[in-house]
Design a protein around this motif. Structure first.
Motif, PDB file in Angstrom:
ATOM      1  N   ALA A  88      17.415  12.863  27.231  1.00 40.24           N
ATOM      2  CA  ALA A  88      18.831  12.608  26.981  1.00 40.24           C
ATOM      3  C   ALA A  88      18.971  11.093  26.836  1.00 40.24           C
ATOM      4  O   ALA A  88      18.188  10.348  27.428  1.00 40.24           O
ATOM      5  CB  ALA A  88      19.671  13.104  28.152  1.00 40.24           C
ATOM      6  N   PHE A  89      19.924  10.658  26.031  1.00 41.11           N
ATOM      7  CA  PHE A  89      20.133   9.221  25.812  1.00 41.11           C
ATOM      8  C   PHE A  89      21.570   8.846  26.117  1.00 41.11           C
ATOM      9  O   PHE A  89      22.493   9.593  25.796  1.00 41.11           O
ATOM     10  CB  PHE A  89      19.890   8.858  24.334  1.00 41.11           C
ATOM     11  N   GLY A 115      14.215  14.907  18.946  1.00 41.90           N
ATOM     12  CA  GLY A 115      14.776  16.175  19.416  1.00 41.90           C
ATOM     13  C   GLY A 115      15.569  16.062  20.706  1.00 41.90           C
ATOM     14  O   GLY A 115      15.535  16.969  21.541  1.00 41.90           O
ATOM     15  N   ALA A 116      16.299  14.945  20.873  1.00 43.71           N
ATOM     16  CA  ALA A 116      17.064  14.742  22.110  1.00 43.71           C
ATOM     17  C   ALA A 116      18.034  15.880  22.365  1.00 43.71           C
ATOM     18  O   ALA A 116      18.657  16.392  21.432  1.00 43.71           O
ATOM     19  CB  ALA A 116      17.818  13.421  22.043  1.00 43.71           C
ATOM     20  N   ALA A 119      19.598   0.304  21.836  1.00 44.63           N
ATOM     21  CA  ALA A 119      20.617  -0.255  20.942  1.00 44.63           C
ATOM     22  C   ALA A 119      20.158  -0.104  19.501  1.00 44.63           C
ATOM     23  O   ALA A 119      20.954   0.131  18.599  1.00 44.63           O
ATOM     24  CB  ALA A 119      20.873  -1.724  21.262  1.00 44.63           C
ATOM     25  N   ASN A 120      18.855  -0.234  19.281  1.00 47.67           N
ATOM     26  CA  ASN A 120      18.283  -0.061  17.935  1.00 47.67           C
ATOM     27  C   ASN A 120      16.785   0.230  18.080  1.00 47.67           C
ATOM     28  O   ASN A 120      16.279   0.360  19.195  1.00 47.67           O
ATOM     29  CB  ASN A 120      18.558  -1.308  17.071  1.00 47.67           C
ATOM     30  N   SER A 121      16.103   0.274  16.957  1.00 49.32           N
ATOM     31  CA  SER A 121      14.694   0.687  17.012  1.00 49.32           C
ATOM     32  C   SER A 121      13.784  -0.389  17.599  1.00 49.32           C
ATOM     33  O   SER A 121      12.612  -0.131  17.869  1.00 49.32           O
ATOM     34  CB  SER A 121      14.203   1.094  15.618  1.00 49.32           C
ATOM     35  N   SER A 122      14.307  -1.608  17.818  1.00 47.67           N
ATOM     36  CA  SER A 122      13.504  -2.640  18.491  1.00 47.67           C
ATOM     37  C   SER A 122      13.655  -2.602  20.004  1.00 47.67           C
ATOM     38  O   SER A 122      12.935  -3.297  20.723  1.00 47.67           O
ATOM     39  CB  SER A 122      13.933  -4.045  18.041  1.00 47.67           C
ATOM     40  N   SER A 123      14.628  -1.844  20.504  1.00 51.74           N
ATOM     41  CA  SER A 123      14.878  -1.800  21.947  1.00 51.74           C
ATOM     42  C   SER A 123      13.650  -1.308  22.702  1.00 51.74           C
ATOM     43  O   SER A 123      12.979  -0.367  22.267  1.00 51.74           O
ATOM     44  CB  SER A 123      16.039  -0.853  22.265  1.00 51.74           C
ATOM     45  N   VAL A 141      21.859   4.731  17.187  1.00 51.96           N
ATOM     46  CA  VAL A 141      21.091   5.469  18.197  1.00 51.96           C
ATOM     47  C   VAL A 141      20.929   6.952  17.835  1.00 51.96           C
ATOM     48  O   VAL A 141      19.882   7.538  18.097  1.00 51.96           O
ATOM     49  CB  VAL A 141      21.735   5.315  19.597  1.00 51.96           C
ATOM     50  N   ARG A 142      21.961   7.521  17.191  1.00 51.23           N
ATOM     51  CA  ARG A 142      21.913   8.965  16.899  1.00 51.23           C
ATOM     52  C   ARG A 142      20.670   9.381  16.096  1.00 51.23           C
ATOM     53  O   ARG A 142      19.955  10.301  16.518  1.00 51.23           O
ATOM     54  CB  ARG A 142      23.209   9.445  16.220  1.00 51.23           C
ATOM     55  N   PRO A 143      20.384   8.701  14.957  1.00 48.27           N
ATOM     56  CA  PRO A 143      19.190   9.134  14.208  1.00 48.27           C
ATOM     57  C   PRO A 143      17.898   9.000  15.012  1.00 48.27           C
ATOM     58  O   PRO A 143      16.985   9.825  14.867  1.00 48.27           O
ATOM     59  CB  PRO A 143      19.158   8.196  12.992  1.00 48.27           C
ATOM     60  N   LEU A 144      17.822   7.987  15.863  1.00 54.33           N
ATOM     61  CA  LEU A 144      16.618   7.811  16.695  1.00 54.33           C
ATOM     62  C   LEU A 144      16.500   8.980  17.671  1.00 54.33           C
ATOM     63  O   LEU A 144      15.448   9.617  17.785  1.00 54.33           O
ATOM     64  CB  LEU A 144      16.689   6.486  17.463  1.00 54.33           C
TER      65      LEU A 144
END
Ligand code: NAD
Length: 263
Positions: free
Chosen positions: A37-38, A57-58, A16-20, A49-52
Motif C-alpha cells: 500500500a502507498f 500491483g499496489a 514523490a516520484n520515480s527517484s524517491s 505516484v499512481r502509475p508507479l
C-alpha cells in the motif's frame, strides 16, 4: 526477483516520484513478492505516484500528511480495512524549509521552522510506529531513512541534521517499546542520492559526487544498495536486528581524513 517477501504486506510512505528512495525500496520489495500500500502527500503528487503504484500491483493508494492527525487516522483506517494486519512499514518522509538548509545554522534557524522539521522528519516516525504496531499482532519491521548529517557536520544540512539525530534516537526508543511484540525498528543511513529532497539543500546537487570521491568505495550510493538493506531489514533475514542505524553510503561514514584533498 525472488520470494523473500512472499506473504508479507506493508505500507510505503514517501514516494514523490520515480527517484524517491521509497520507490527504489518499494520496487525491490514488490519484486520479492510483497503486497504494498502507498501513501502520498497531497493531490498534486497523485499523478506521479499512481502509475508507479499500479506498476507493482499496489492494493491501496491513499493521501496522507504526517502533520495532520485526521489524514493519518483516515489512511490507517483504510490500511486496516484493506490488509487487516501488516508486516512492515517503510517511512521515507522528511521536510525542512529551504531557507534553513543553507548558511549559518545558528543564525538562520527559527523556532517555527525547527519545530516543523522535527514534526515531519522525526515525530512522524513515532506516530507511524504507534499506529502500525496496532496492525502487527504477529510482529513486524519498521524502517526509516536517515543521513550522516545527524552524527557529523555536513555543510548546510543544519536543522535537518538535528531532526535526523532525533529520528535515530527515536528509532532506539521505539525499538525498546515494540521489541517485546517482536516488532523490529531500524534506520538506514543512506549516502547522498539524487532525489527531490537533495535538491532542496544548498549545494546538495554536488553532494553525491563529492561523497563518491571521498568514500571507501569510489562510487555514489546506489538505489540497489539502499533497497537491498531495506529488503534485509523488512524480510525475515533481518530477524535479529533492531534499534540499529545501518550505514549504506559506500563507506563515507567511516572516513576520518579524506585522502585526496589538496594541500
Ligand atoms: P523525496 O523528496 O523523494 O522523498 C521525501 C518524501 O517526503 C516525499 O515523498 C514527500 O512527499 C514526503 N513528505 C514531506 N512532507 C510530508 C508530510 N507532511 N506528510 C507526508 N509526506 C511528506 O526524497 P528522498 O531523498 O527519497 O527522501 C526520502 C527520505 O530519505 C527522507 O527521510 C530523506 O531525508 C532520506 N534521505 C535522503 C538522502 C538523499 O541523499 N536523497 C540521503 C539519506 C536519507
Amino acid at each position: 526477483t525472488g520470494d523473500l517477501m512472499k506473504g508479507k504486506k506493508g505500507l510505503i510512505m514517501g514516494v514523490a516520484n520515480s527517484s524517491s528512495i521509497a520507490w527504489g525500496i518499494a520496487s525491490q520489495l514488490a519484486a520479492q513478492g510483497a503486497e504494498l500500500a502507498f501513501t502520498y502527500l497531497g493531490e498534486s503528487l497523485e499523478r506521479r505516484v499512481r502509475p508507479l503504484a499500479e506498476s507493482v500491483g499496489a492494493k491501496l493508494l491513499i493521501p496522507a500528511d504526517v502533520t495532520d492527525d485526521a489524514s493519518m487516522d483516515a489512511a490507517f483506517a483504510e490500511l486496516e480495512k484493506t490488509f487487516g494486519t501488516i508486516d512492515f512499514v517503510v517511512h521515507s518522509v522528511a521536510f525542512a524549509n529551504k531557507d534553513e538548509l543553507k548558511g549559518s545554522f545558528v543564525d538562520n534557524t527559527t523556532r517555527d521552522s525547527f519545530l516543523l522539521a522535527m514534526n515531519i522528519s522525526a515525530f512522524s516516525f513515532v506516530d507511524v510506529s504507534k499506529r502500525a504496531a496496532k496492525l502487527m499482532p504477529n510482529g513486524g519491521s519498521l524502517i526509516t531513512l536517515t543521513y550522516l548529517g545527524s552524527e557529523r557536520v555536513i555543510p548546510n544540512y543544519n536543522t535537518m541534521g538535528v531532526a535526523k539525530a532525533a529520528l535515530e534516537a527515536a528509532t532506539r526508543y521505539i525499538a525498546r517499546d515494540l521489541g517485546p511484540k517482536n516488532i523490529r525498528v531500524n534506520a538506514i543511513s543512506a549516502g547522498a542520492m539524487r532525489t527531490l529532497s537533495l535538491a532542496g539543500i544548498s549545494g546538495g546537487r554536488g553532494l553525491h559526487s563529492k561523497s563518491a570521491r571521498f568514500s571507501l568505495i569510489k562510487e555514489e550510493t546506489s538505489m540497489e544498495g539502499v533497497a537491498g538493506a531495506a529488503l534485509w531489514l523488512c524480510s525475515d533475514l533481518g530477524r535479529s536486528t533492531t534499534g540499529e542505524v545501518v550505514h549504506v553510503d559506500a563507506g563515507f561514514h567511516a572516513v576520518g581524513l579524506p585522502e585526496d584533498i589538496e594541500g
